[in-house]
Design a protein around this motif. Structure first.
Motif, PDB file in Angstrom:
ATOM      1  N   ILE A   1     -11.821 -12.733 -36.137  1.00 51.81           N
ATOM      2  CA  ILE A   1     -12.607 -12.468 -34.935  1.00 51.81           C
ATOM      3  C   ILE A   1     -12.626 -10.967 -34.660  1.00 51.81           C
ATOM      4  CG2 ILE A   1     -12.762 -12.816 -32.433  1.00 51.81           C
ATOM      5  CD1 ILE A   1     -11.466 -15.544 -32.815  1.00 51.81           C
ATOM      6  N   ASN A   2     -13.828 -10.418 -34.543  1.00 54.34           N
ATOM      7  CA  ASN A   2     -13.998  -9.043 -34.076  1.00 54.34           C
ATOM      8  C   ASN A   2     -14.059  -9.078 -32.554  1.00 54.34           C
ATOM      9  OD1 ASN A   2     -14.426  -7.646 -36.698  1.00 54.34           O
ATOM     10  ND2 ASN A   2     -16.277  -8.904 -36.799  1.00 54.34           N
ATOM     11  N   GLY A   3     -12.993  -8.674 -31.913  1.00 55.65           N
ATOM     12  CA  GLY A   3     -12.973  -8.623 -30.458  1.00 55.65           C
ATOM     13  C   GLY A   3     -13.397  -7.239 -29.995  1.00 55.65           C
ATOM     14  N   TYR A   4     -14.563  -7.165 -29.368  1.00 55.84           N
ATOM     15  CA  TYR A   4     -15.083  -5.848 -28.985  1.00 55.84           C
ATOM     16  C   TYR A   4     -15.348  -5.780 -27.484  1.00 55.84           C
ATOM     17  CZ  TYR A   4     -19.771  -7.961 -28.791  1.00 55.84           C
ATOM     18  OH  TYR A   4     -20.856  -8.750 -28.464  1.00 55.84           O
TER      19      TYR A   4
ATOM     20  N   LEU B   1     -13.280  -1.546 -30.359  1.00 60.82           N
ATOM     21  CA  LEU B   1     -12.719  -2.722 -31.028  1.00 60.82           C
ATOM     22  C   LEU B   1     -11.237  -2.865 -30.696  1.00 60.82           C
ATOM     23  CD1 LEU B   1     -13.981  -2.922 -34.750  1.00 60.82           C
ATOM     24  CD2 LEU B   1     -14.208  -4.675 -32.986  1.00 60.82           C
ATOM     25  N   TRP B   2     -10.836  -4.104 -30.400  1.00 63.38           N
ATOM     26  CA  TRP B   2      -9.415  -4.385 -30.264  1.00 63.38           C
ATOM     27  C   TRP B   2      -8.811  -4.604 -31.646  1.00 63.38           C
ATOM     28  CZ3 TRP B   2      -6.147  -3.881 -26.342  1.00 63.38           C
ATOM     29  CH2 TRP B   2      -6.651  -3.853 -25.024  1.00 63.38           C
TER      30      TRP B   2
ATOM     31  N   LEU C   1     -16.838 -11.507 -30.805  1.00 60.20           N
ATOM     32  CA  LEU C   1     -16.527 -11.981 -29.458  1.00 60.20           C
ATOM     33  C   LEU C   1     -16.407 -10.777 -28.524  1.00 60.20           C
ATOM     34  CD1 LEU C   1     -15.784 -14.280 -27.518  1.00 60.20           C
ATOM     35  CD2 LEU C   1     -13.388 -13.992 -28.229  1.00 60.20           C
ATOM     36  N   GLU C   2     -17.292 -10.725 -27.540  1.00 59.04           N
ATOM     37  CA  GLU C   2     -17.211  -9.651 -26.545  1.00 59.04           C
ATOM     38  C   GLU C   2     -16.175 -10.015 -25.489  1.00 59.04           C
ATOM     39  OE1 GLU C   2     -19.974  -6.904 -23.562  1.00 59.04           O
ATOM     40  OE2 GLU C   2     -20.886  -8.547 -24.703  1.00 59.04           O
ATOM     41  N   PHE C   3     -15.207  -9.122 -25.285  1.00 55.77           N
ATOM     42  CA  PHE C   3     -14.176  -9.312 -24.277  1.00 55.77           C
ATOM     43  C   PHE C   3     -14.629  -8.677 -22.959  1.00 55.77           C
ATOM     44  CE2 PHE C   3     -10.259  -9.331 -27.358  1.00 55.77           C
ATOM     45  CZ  PHE C   3     -10.738 -10.503 -27.920  1.00 55.77           C
ATOM     46  N   PRO C   4     -14.241  -9.269 -21.834  1.00 55.20           N
ATOM     47  CA  PRO C   4     -14.419  -8.560 -20.564  1.00 55.20           C
ATOM     48  C   PRO C   4     -13.649  -7.248 -20.594  1.00 55.20           C
ATOM     49  CG  PRO C   4     -13.850 -10.873 -20.196  1.00 55.20           C
ATOM     50  CD  PRO C   4     -13.659 -10.617 -21.657  1.00 55.20           C
ATOM     51  N   VAL C   5     -14.145  -6.264 -19.902  1.00 54.69           N
ATOM     52  CA  VAL C   5     -13.513  -4.939 -19.907  1.00 54.69           C
ATOM     53  C   VAL C   5     -12.060  -5.005 -19.449  1.00 54.69           C
ATOM     54  CG1 VAL C   5     -13.597  -2.628 -18.894  1.00 54.69           C
ATOM     55  CG2 VAL C   5     -15.716  -3.757 -19.604  1.00 54.69           C
TER      56      VAL C   5
END
Length: 335
Positions: free
Chosen positions: A132-135, A145-146, A223-227
């Motif tokens: 998962i690309n968590g961005y 990117l996380w 997967l876009e993460f909340p800020v």
């Protein structure tokens, strides 16, 4: 120059596939007329000590005809692996996981047996995983990117930087189930965020280290993460998490600090988001091919008597044939 380093790393993560001499020295592992693995000469010598389980010939390695179903195959091979582990023959078996992977030619094919995860690289078993690309679209940092830093206690790639979430497909789990399971275990991502998980395809590489062969297919999600969301590990396998602005991502993933077999996932993300383009990397077309090695040429219905089971160069895309290198040692895994 950065483009040269990108291509150097792309070749490194496919060091087995691009080594024609090494490919030709291996024998296909055949089960029920499917090629499910590749056996190196070093492993072949050990398997010949177990003729009641492995039938070794000039053309291939097969399981003994008496091992004709999932259970008998799995049990017999596990007994061999336990003996090899007891004899400390292969370094990879020191990292025994008590976790099994299915053995099959492709994700859509039925499983023919199961095998201890740590041993699959000895047999060149095709490995499937999820990344998962968590961005984050950060108001100050911009696209970021996380990443995680793996625990030092991990049996492979301990202490290396890695994608925020990643894991292999264990027995009994689908791709989507694995994505959700790993997201919760590794990063504590709740379902209200995971509902936005976007499948974006896969990457395929063929790597070799001192532990063995890694023909990896990774199913990739964005997967876009909340800020304001900060990942939090739940299973003790992650040391820390870091939010990295996109401008700093490439130097990090191209360094020795980043897990080699996770690199294609990040490179794929950077290509898809326009960070790597034809201006930053004139060999973008070749890079794309090196992110999607045609593993189907190896893992398919077998044709015995056709040599070592490796297709002749004309079957491969011409740019990849041109990349093939003479014999070289396997990559050290900590590099």
């Amino acid at each position: 120059m950065l483009p040269d380093l990108i291509m150097d790393r792309a070749r490194k993560m496919n060091c087995f596939f691009l080594n024609r001499h090494r490919l030709d020295s291996c024998k296909p592992l055949i089960i029920e007329d499917f090629q499910v693995g590749l056996i190196t000469p070093e492993v072949m010598r050990q398997l010949q000590e177990f003729p009641d389980v492995f039938v070794c010939s000039e053309a291939s390695v097969q399981l003994h005809p008496s091992l004709n179903d999932y259970k008998t195959r799995s049990t017999a091979v596990e007994q061999v692996l336990n003996q090899l582990r007891k004899n400390d023959v292969f370094i990879t078996l020191r990292g025994w996981r008590d976790e099994c992977y299915e053995v099959r030619a492709d994700i859509s094919e039925p499983s023919l047996m199961r095998m201890e995860r740590a041993a699959t690289c000895l047999f060149g078993i095709r490995q499937f995983g999820v990344d998962i690309n968590g961005y984050v679209n950060h108001p100050e940092l911009g696209l970021s990117l996380w990443m995680q830093r793996r625990s030092q206690s991990k049996p492979r790639w301990g202490g290396k930087l890695d994608n925020v979430v990643g894991g292999g497909l264990s027995v009994g789990f689908t791709v989507e189930e694995t994505a959700h399971k790993e997201a919760m275990e590794e990063a504590g991502i709740p379902e209200y965020i995971l509902k936005n998980l976007q499948p974006v395809g896969n990457v395929m590489i063929f790597f070799e280290s001192e532990r063995g062969l890694s023909p990896n297919t990774e199913f990739v999600y964005d997967l876009e993460f909340p800020v304001d969301f900060v990942p939090e590990n739940q299973d003790g396998e992650v040391e820390s998490f870091h939010l990295v602005p996109i401008k700093d991502v490439l130097p990090i993933v191209l360094s020795d600090e980043f897990k080699t077999t996770s690199l294609p996932v990040v490179l794929d993300f950077l290509v898809r988001h326009g960070v790597i383009d034809t201006e930053s990397d004139p060999e973008l077309g070749l890079l794309s091919e090196l992110l999607h090695i045609p593993l189907g040429y190896f893992y398919r219905r077998a044709t015995l008597g056709a040599g070592p089971g490796v297709p002749p160069p004309p079957l491969l895309p011409p740019p990849l044939v041109a990349c093939m290198q003479p014999a070289a040692d396997a990559e050290p895994e900590d590099k």
